[in-house]
Write an enzyme that holds these catalytic residues in place. Structure first.
Site, PDB file in Angstrom:
ATOM      1  N   TYR A   1      17.856  80.126   4.704  1.00  0.00           N
ATOM      2  CA  TYR A   1      16.543  79.680   4.232  1.00  0.00           C
ATOM      3  C   TYR A   1      16.578  79.356   2.741  1.00  0.00           C
ATOM      4  O   TYR A   1      15.925  78.413   2.292  1.00  0.00           O
ATOM      5  CB  TYR A   1      15.468  80.728   4.529  1.00  0.00           C
ATOM      6  CG  TYR A   1      14.930  80.607   5.940  1.00  0.00           C
ATOM      7  CD1 TYR A   1      13.957  79.664   6.263  1.00  0.00           C
ATOM      8  CD2 TYR A   1      15.428  81.404   6.963  1.00  0.00           C
ATOM      9  CE1 TYR A   1      13.484  79.525   7.555  1.00  0.00           C
ATOM     10  CE2 TYR A   1      14.966  81.279   8.262  1.00  0.00           C
ATOM     11  CZ  TYR A   1      13.990  80.338   8.552  1.00  0.00           C
ATOM     12  OH  TYR A   1      13.538  80.186   9.832  1.00  0.00           O
TER      13      TYR A   1
ATOM     14  N   ASN B   1       5.146  71.492   9.188  1.00  0.00           N
ATOM     15  CA  ASN B   1       6.199  71.511   8.165  1.00  0.00           C
ATOM     16  C   ASN B   1       5.956  72.617   7.148  1.00  0.00           C
ATOM     17  O   ASN B   1       4.818  72.907   6.798  1.00  0.00           O
ATOM     18  CB  ASN B   1       6.260  70.156   7.460  1.00  0.00           C
ATOM     19  CG  ASN B   1       6.614  69.039   8.426  1.00  0.00           C
ATOM     20  OD1 ASN B   1       7.151  69.313   9.496  1.00  0.00           O
ATOM     21  ND2 ASN B   1       6.312  67.820   8.062  1.00  0.00           N
TER      22      ASN B   1
ATOM     23  N   HIS C   1       2.972  76.592  10.288  1.00  0.00           N
ATOM     24  CA  HIS C   1       4.232  77.347  10.348  1.00  0.00           C
ATOM     25  C   HIS C   1       4.613  77.979   9.011  1.00  0.00           C
ATOM     26  O   HIS C   1       5.760  78.381   8.825  1.00  0.00           O
ATOM     27  CB  HIS C   1       5.358  76.442  10.876  1.00  0.00           C
ATOM     28  CG  HIS C   1       5.178  76.072  12.334  1.00  0.00           C
ATOM     29  ND1 HIS C   1       5.914  75.104  12.964  1.00  0.00           N
ATOM     30  CD2 HIS C   1       4.333  76.557  13.276  1.00  0.00           C
ATOM     31  CE1 HIS C   1       5.538  75.003  14.238  1.00  0.00           C
ATOM     32  NE2 HIS C   1       4.568  75.870  14.445  1.00  0.00           N
TER      33      HIS C   1
ATOM     34  N   GLY D   1       5.687  62.126  13.661  1.00  0.00           N
ATOM     35  CA  GLY D   1       6.956  62.759  13.304  1.00  0.00           C
ATOM     36  C   GLY D   1       7.188  64.107  13.931  1.00  0.00           C
ATOM     37  O   GLY D   1       7.862  64.951  13.338  1.00  0.00           O
ATOM     38  N   THR D   2       6.664  64.312  15.139  1.00  0.00           N
ATOM     39  CA  THR D   2       6.953  65.577  15.818  1.00  0.00           C
ATOM     40  C   THR D   2       7.432  65.287  17.233  1.00  0.00           C
ATOM     41  O   THR D   2       6.934  64.371  17.892  1.00  0.00           O
ATOM     42  CB  THR D   2       5.748  66.535  15.839  1.00  0.00           C
ATOM     43  OG1 THR D   2       6.108  67.706  16.591  1.00  0.00           O
ATOM     44  CG2 THR D   2       4.502  65.913  16.447  1.00  0.00           C
TER      45      THR D   2
HETATM   46  P1  OAD Z   1      11.672  68.007  15.592  1.00  0.00           P
HETATM   47  O1  OAD Z   1      12.989  67.977  14.860  1.00  0.00           O
HETATM   48  O2  OAD Z   1      11.612  68.648  16.923  1.00  0.00           O
HETATM   49  O3  OAD Z   1      11.184  66.497  15.784  1.00  0.00           O
HETATM   50  C1  OAD Z   1      11.227  65.584  14.724  1.00  0.00           C
HETATM   51  C2  OAD Z   1      10.621  64.304  15.244  1.00  0.00           C
HETATM   52  O4  OAD Z   1      10.528  63.386  14.165  1.00  0.00           O
HETATM   53  C3  OAD Z   1      11.451  63.613  16.346  1.00  0.00           C
HETATM   54  O5  OAD Z   1      10.587  63.273  17.412  1.00  0.00           O
HETATM   55  C4  OAD Z   1      11.981  62.359  15.638  1.00  0.00           C
HETATM   56  O6  OAD Z   1      12.118  61.252  16.534  1.00  0.00           O
HETATM   57  C5  OAD Z   1      10.890  62.111  14.629  1.00  0.00           C
HETATM   58  N1  OAD Z   1      11.275  61.327  13.448  1.00  0.00           N
HETATM   59  C6  OAD Z   1      12.472  61.276  12.830  1.00  0.00           C
HETATM   60  N2  OAD Z   1      12.400  60.488  11.743  1.00  0.00           N
HETATM   61  C7  OAD Z   1      11.109  60.046  11.682  1.00  0.00           C
HETATM   62  C8  OAD Z   1      10.400  59.211  10.767  1.00  0.00           C
HETATM   63  N3  OAD Z   1      10.989  58.692   9.699  1.00  0.00           N
HETATM   64  N4  OAD Z   1       9.088  58.975  11.005  1.00  0.00           N
HETATM   65  C9  OAD Z   1       8.471  59.515  12.087  1.00  0.00           C
HETATM   66  N5  OAD Z   1       9.094  60.307  12.971  1.00  0.00           N
HETATM   67  C10 OAD Z   1      10.405  60.575  12.770  1.00  0.00           C
HETATM   68  O7  OAD Z   1      10.603  68.614  14.590  1.00  0.00           O
HETATM   69  P2  OAD Z   1       9.166  69.212  14.882  1.00  0.00           P
HETATM   70  O8  OAD Z   1       8.502  68.510  16.010  1.00  0.00           O
HETATM   71  O9  OAD Z   1       8.468  69.286  13.591  1.00  0.00           O
HETATM   72  O10 OAD Z   1       9.073  75.430  13.858  1.00  0.00           O
HETATM   73  O11 OAD Z   1       9.540  70.676  15.336  1.00  0.00           O
HETATM   74  C11 OAD Z   1       8.501  71.567  15.591  1.00  0.00           C
HETATM   75  C12 OAD Z   1       8.870  72.937  15.134  1.00  0.00           C
HETATM   76  O12 OAD Z   1      10.120  73.316  15.732  1.00  0.00           O
HETATM   77  C13 OAD Z   1       9.127  73.086  13.659  1.00  0.00           C
HETATM   78  O13 OAD Z   1       7.958  73.256  12.903  1.00  0.00           O
HETATM   79  C14 OAD Z   1       9.943  74.319  13.616  1.00  0.00           C
HETATM   80  C15 OAD Z   1      10.860  74.108  14.799  1.00  0.00           C
HETATM   81  O14 OAD Z   1      11.192  75.244  15.463  1.00  0.00           O
HETATM   82  C16 OAD Z   1       9.223  76.540  13.131  1.00  0.00           C
HETATM   83  O15 OAD Z   1      10.027  76.632  12.241  1.00  0.00           O
HETATM   84  C17 OAD Z   1       8.276  77.619  13.543  1.00  0.00           C
END
Ligand code: OAD
Length: 242
Positions: A69, A105, A122, A191-192
């Site tokens: 971290y 984020n 988070h 972006g999720t």
């Molecule tokens: P992910 O890594 O699961 O997903 C990231 C998303 O961003 C994917 O769908 C990519 O296609 C997309 N992406 C990449 N580049 C991009 C861009 N330039 N513009 C838009 N989208 C883009 O991340 P999260 O969905 O945030 O939790 O993950 C959710 C949670 O899982 C996080 O908060 C974390 C993790 O465990 C904790 O730490 C509690």
């Protein structure tokens, strides 16, 4: 992604009384913060989440998890908000009270871009908290440096103030986010991957429209009225301009 879809979403943005922007790691990708699940650069590529992002992992290997971290914290401190973050903050300034940012984020980039009232579901990687319930001796003065720092008197450890797997989200922020989502006319999901709940469920809690902005397919595409296959820094400035 058609220009017609972009034009339709711009109309929805203009007409919406209340908008929720639900963001994930992809929102910060163009700032240089790696996402969690991308094959090439993803933060979890070399580790399973259970190895690092849990209380059990921290108790078993506090130095290892703390240092992981700490490295991310250093990386995030050196990056800057991108055009997407800035477009969101500018929209909020032009339209006070109309757009609520709900983010998964922990990098603080929405806040640094100037967004107010960000609901950080988070946590925040820049902050620490006590691992065990603080005792009277667990004060700021008693924090002894280390990997991780600890209470010099009782040994209680400091841990990152992020939500780990198996932990509850901050209750007040989650309630506010649920209320914002259910009262919204439009949820922009940016972006999720939409795979981590309860955050992903917010996109399903609205009776308004749902728009997904993501270059890749997501687990929330099924609820979307429109999916815009593009990046946040490219699309948000267009969608949120007046
Ligand atoms: P992910 O890594 O699961 O997903 C990231 C998303 O961003 C994917 O769908 C990519 O296609 C997309 N992406 C990449 N580049 C991009 C861009 N330039 N513009 C838009 N989208 C883009 O991340 P999260 O969905 O945030 O939790 O993950 C959710 C949670 O899982 C996080 O908060 C974390 C993790 O465990 C904790 O730490 C509690």
């Amino acid at each position: 992604m058609g220009e017609r879809d972009v034009a339709a979403v711009k109309t929805w943005v203009r007409d919406a009384r209340r908008i929720v922007l639900l963001t994930g790691a992809g929102m910060s990708a163009e700032s240089g913060v790696p996402t969690f699940r991308d094959a090439q650069s993803g933060l979890w590529t070399n580790f399973r989440p259970e190895e690092l992002a849990t209380e059990d992992a921290f108790r078993a290997r506090p130095r290892f998890v703390w240092d992981w971290y700490a490295a991310r914290r250093v990386g995030m401190a050196t990056v800057q908000p991108n055009a997407g973050h800035r477009a969101v903050a500018a929209f909020q300034q032009r339209h006070p009270g109309r757009l609520t940012v709900v983010t998964q984020n922990v990098d603080g980039l929405h806040q640094r871009a100037g967004s107010a009232g960000v609901l950080a579901l988070h946590g925040n990687i820049a902050e620490d908290k006590w691992l065990d319930r603080p005792r009277a001796c667990c004060t700021a003065e008693n924090v002894q440096d280390g990997h991780p720092p600890r209470c010099a008197a009782c040994g209680n450890l400091r841990r990152p103030a992020v939500v780990w797997f198996g932990e509850l989200l901050p209750a007040a922020a989650l309630v506010e986010a649920e209320e914002a989502a259910s009262g919204s006319d439009l949820v922009l999901v940016v972006g999720t991957s939409g795979r981590v709940y309860p955050a992903a469920g917010l996109a399903r809690a609205t009776r308004g429209r749902v728009v997904v902005v993501n270059p890749e397919p997501t687990a929330l595409d099924d609820v979307a009225d429109v999916v815009l296959a593009g990046t946040s820094a490219m699309l948000l400035p267009r969608l949120l301009e007046d």
